[in-house]
Design a protein around this motif. Sequence first.
Motif, PDB file in Angstrom:
ATOM      1  N   THR A 288       0.836  -1.204   0.000  1.00  0.00           N
ATOM      2  CA  THR A 288       0.000   0.000   0.000  1.00  0.00           C
ATOM      3  C   THR A 288       0.867   1.249   0.000  1.00  0.00           C
ATOM      4  O   THR A 288       2.095   1.172   0.041  1.00  0.00           O
ATOM      5  CB  THR A 288      -0.870   0.050   1.278  1.00  0.00           C
ATOM      6  N   GLN A 289       0.204   2.395  -0.008  1.00  0.00           N
ATOM      7  CA  GLN A 289       0.892   3.676  -0.013  1.00  0.00           C
ATOM      8  C   GLN A 289       1.759   3.857   1.244  1.00  0.00           C
ATOM      9  O   GLN A 289       2.878   4.324   1.170  1.00  0.00           O
ATOM     10  CB  GLN A 289      -0.192   4.757  -0.074  1.00  0.00           C
ATOM     11  N   GLU A 290       1.218   3.487   2.385  1.00  0.00           N
ATOM     12  CA  GLU A 290       1.894   3.718   3.665  1.00  0.00           C
ATOM     13  C   GLU A 290       2.894   2.598   3.952  1.00  0.00           C
ATOM     14  O   GLU A 290       2.677   1.460   3.575  1.00  0.00           O
ATOM     15  CB  GLU A 290       0.901   3.771   4.841  1.00  0.00           C
ATOM     16  N   ALA A 291       3.964   2.972   4.668  1.00  0.00           N
ATOM     17  CA  ALA A 291       4.983   1.983   5.002  1.00  0.00           C
ATOM     18  C   ALA A 291       4.504   1.016   6.079  1.00  0.00           C
ATOM     19  O   ALA A 291       4.978  -0.099   6.184  1.00  0.00           O
ATOM     20  CB  ALA A 291       6.257   2.676   5.462  1.00  0.00           C
ATOM     21  N   GLY A 292       3.565   1.445   6.900  1.00  0.00           N
ATOM     22  CA  GLY A 292       3.028   0.524   7.905  1.00  0.00           C
ATOM     23  C   GLY A 292       3.857   0.460   9.167  1.00  0.00           C
ATOM     24  O   GLY A 292       3.389   0.740  10.237  1.00  0.00           O
ATOM     25  N   SER A 293       5.124   0.093   9.020  1.00  0.00           N
ATOM     26  CA  SER A 293       5.963   0.018  10.220  1.00  0.00           C
ATOM     27  C   SER A 293       7.380   0.422   9.854  1.00  0.00           C
ATOM     28  O   SER A 293       7.725   0.520   8.685  1.00  0.00           O
ATOM     29  CB  SER A 293       5.951  -1.414  10.759  1.00  0.00           C
ATOM     30  N   GLU A 294       8.189   0.655  10.887  1.00  0.00           N
ATOM     31  CA  GLU A 294       9.582   1.052  10.644  1.00  0.00           C
ATOM     32  C   GLU A 294      10.516  -0.141  10.793  1.00  0.00           C
ATOM     33  O   GLU A 294      10.174  -1.132  11.421  1.00  0.00           O
ATOM     34  CB  GLU A 294       9.974   2.157  11.621  1.00  0.00           C
ATOM     35  N   GLY A 295      11.696   0.015  10.230  1.00  0.00           N
ATOM     36  CA  GLY A 295      12.706  -1.030  10.376  1.00  0.00           C
ATOM     37  C   GLY A 295      12.859  -1.845   9.105  1.00  0.00           C
ATOM     38  O   GLY A 295      12.264  -1.547   8.079  1.00  0.00           O
ATOM     39  N   VAL A 296      13.671  -2.881   9.203  1.00  0.00           N
ATOM     40  CA  VAL A 296      13.990  -3.692   8.037  1.00  0.00           C
ATOM     41  C   VAL A 296      12.885  -4.697   7.774  1.00  0.00           C
ATOM     42  O   VAL A 296      12.343  -5.288   8.699  1.00  0.00           O
ATOM     43  CB  VAL A 296      15.332  -4.416   8.276  1.00  0.00           C
ATOM     44  N   LYS A 297      12.533  -4.865   6.502  1.00  0.00           N
ATOM     45  CA  LYS A 297      11.465  -5.817   6.174  1.00  0.00           C
ATOM     46  C   LYS A 297      11.966  -7.011   5.368  1.00  0.00           C
ATOM     47  O   LYS A 297      11.481  -8.111   5.526  1.00  0.00           O
ATOM     48  CB  LYS A 297      10.360  -5.106   5.417  1.00  0.00           C
ATOM     49  N   ALA A 298      12.883  -6.775   4.462  1.00  0.00           N
ATOM     50  CA  ALA A 298      13.332  -7.881   3.607  1.00  0.00           C
ATOM     51  C   ALA A 298      14.666  -7.556   2.955  1.00  0.00           C
ATOM     52  O   ALA A 298      15.097  -6.403   2.918  1.00  0.00           O
ATOM     53  CB  ALA A 298      12.283  -8.155   2.532  1.00  0.00           C
ATOM     54  N   VAL A 299      15.287  -8.595   2.426  1.00  0.00           N
ATOM     55  CA  VAL A 299      16.552  -8.413   1.722  1.00  0.00           C
ATOM     56  C   VAL A 299      16.448  -9.154   0.385  1.00  0.00           C
ATOM     57  O   VAL A 299      15.803 -10.195   0.287  1.00  0.00           O
ATOM     58  CB  VAL A 299      17.739  -8.889   2.601  1.00  0.00           C
ATOM     59  N   ALA A 300      17.016  -8.563  -0.645  1.00  0.00           N
ATOM     60  CA  ALA A 300      16.981  -9.202  -1.968  1.00  0.00           C
ATOM     61  C   ALA A 300      18.343  -9.035  -2.619  1.00  0.00           C
ATOM     62  O   ALA A 300      19.113  -8.141  -2.253  1.00  0.00           O
ATOM     63  CB  ALA A 300      15.902  -8.572  -2.835  1.00  0.00           C
ATOM     64  N   ALA A 301      18.653  -9.900  -3.567  1.00  0.00           N
ATOM     65  CA  ALA A 301      19.974  -9.838  -4.198  1.00  0.00           C
ATOM     66  C   ALA A 301      19.849  -9.863  -5.712  1.00  0.00           C
ATOM     67  O   ALA A 301      18.978 -10.533  -6.262  1.00  0.00           O
ATOM     68  CB  ALA A 301      20.822 -11.018  -3.742  1.00  0.00           C
TER      69      ALA A 301
END
Length: 440
Positions: A288-301
């Motif tokens: 969605t438009q909003e980030a929702g929460s702070e901090g790290v969510k995922a990592v991709a390579a």
Amino acid sequence: MKVMKFGGTSVGKPERMQQVAKLITTGSEPKIVVLSALSGTTNALVSIGEALAIGDKPLAKQIIDGLEAHYHAFIKNLLKNEAAIKKGEIIISEHFDFLNIILKISFNEALNKDILAQGELMSTKLFSTYLEEKGIDHALLPALDFMQIDANDEPYFDAIRVKLNRILQQHAGKKLFVTQGYICRNSKGEVDNLKRGGSDYTASLIAAAAKASVCEIWTDIDGMHNNDPRIVNKTIPVVQLSFEEAAELAYFGAKILHPTCIWPAQQEKVPVKLLNTMQPEAPGTTITQEAGSEGVKAVAAKDGIIAIKIKSSRMLLAYGFLRKIFEVFEKYKTAIDMVTTSEVAVSVTIDNDTHLAQILKELEPFGTVTTDKDQTIVSIVGNQIAQTPHILSKLFDSLLEVPVRMVSYGGSSHNVSVLVPSAYKIQTLQLLNKGVFGLE
Ligand code: ASP
Ligand code: MG
């Protein structure tokens, strides 16, 4: 209006296609269903084109026949009554007659696009036949009547919106529409496509054009995961992402979503949901438009990266230096992913080496140029990453044994990217999974 897109594996077996029919007939909201080709089909069509391009007609014929047999077996298990099977046979014959005619005429790029379109045309027609057999009221909308790209091969959104809405109005009262992902017309009116994996893009464009309430992307995994499940043992689905975060993840290697597909939904603020056909109750990932929460969510390579460093004492206190360097990349239509600078040097990364030799030659007058090939960008994505306590320290502590080549943060607050030699990719993803996400 709700848009539901099903990928190749979701329609790749008769029983999966039947499951899709169940999923699209729950709930009362009108739906536009976007389908990919059956899994394996587009790859086979690409191979037919490649065989024809080198004049190997016997090979092309062999692939066509193999594919045709696959479709005949497919409808025998998909459809029950004789009239429906007959109809399915006719659809298959039509498309394979076309492929067989192509064998006889001289091959060119426009024809290749026609070949590539057959997969989505067949999957939607066969699915529509199945719905008909089941007595499920719907309309099959030819994507070639409204999906359009411009002279730069970019979606012509205004035209798509006007045409699609006009077509929907003509079907007032209908609750269910089925259409093809991936295929479109180009500015010359020829059949074209939105590039491999482009069905997600179609879904997002349609969702934006129809101002849908949601754009659901149905695949065979329960949403976007925090890390690559093929590389680390334990991963968890990410419940919520912002469009920015999702775009970074998709661009930097998360396979579940095509990177281009974010902007249309984002522009019209249509939430995107990533859901699992095999596990429809799972919450999946909501974007969605909003980030929702702070901090790290995922990592991709992202692999296959080349780092180029230009070092020059003339850069010291100079202005215009970066522009001259970037112009070289612009001239060769080569996109830059990461950029880091010091006072006397700049490092950039590219993933397209088509014009590498020319680029290096033109960079030479600006300083000492060095390149490192076989690099991987590892992107740590989230919200307000640097402001969230301890994230950066955990991140760098995790990577103590990894020879990090570049670090970038601050382009947005959604992404810290590190460049590592590809030989360290697996180790890097595993170390981050443990150190940053606390997952073994
Ligand atoms: N069938 C096309 C492909 O395999 C488009 C898609 O499935 O997204 O690339
Ligand atoms: Mg896909």
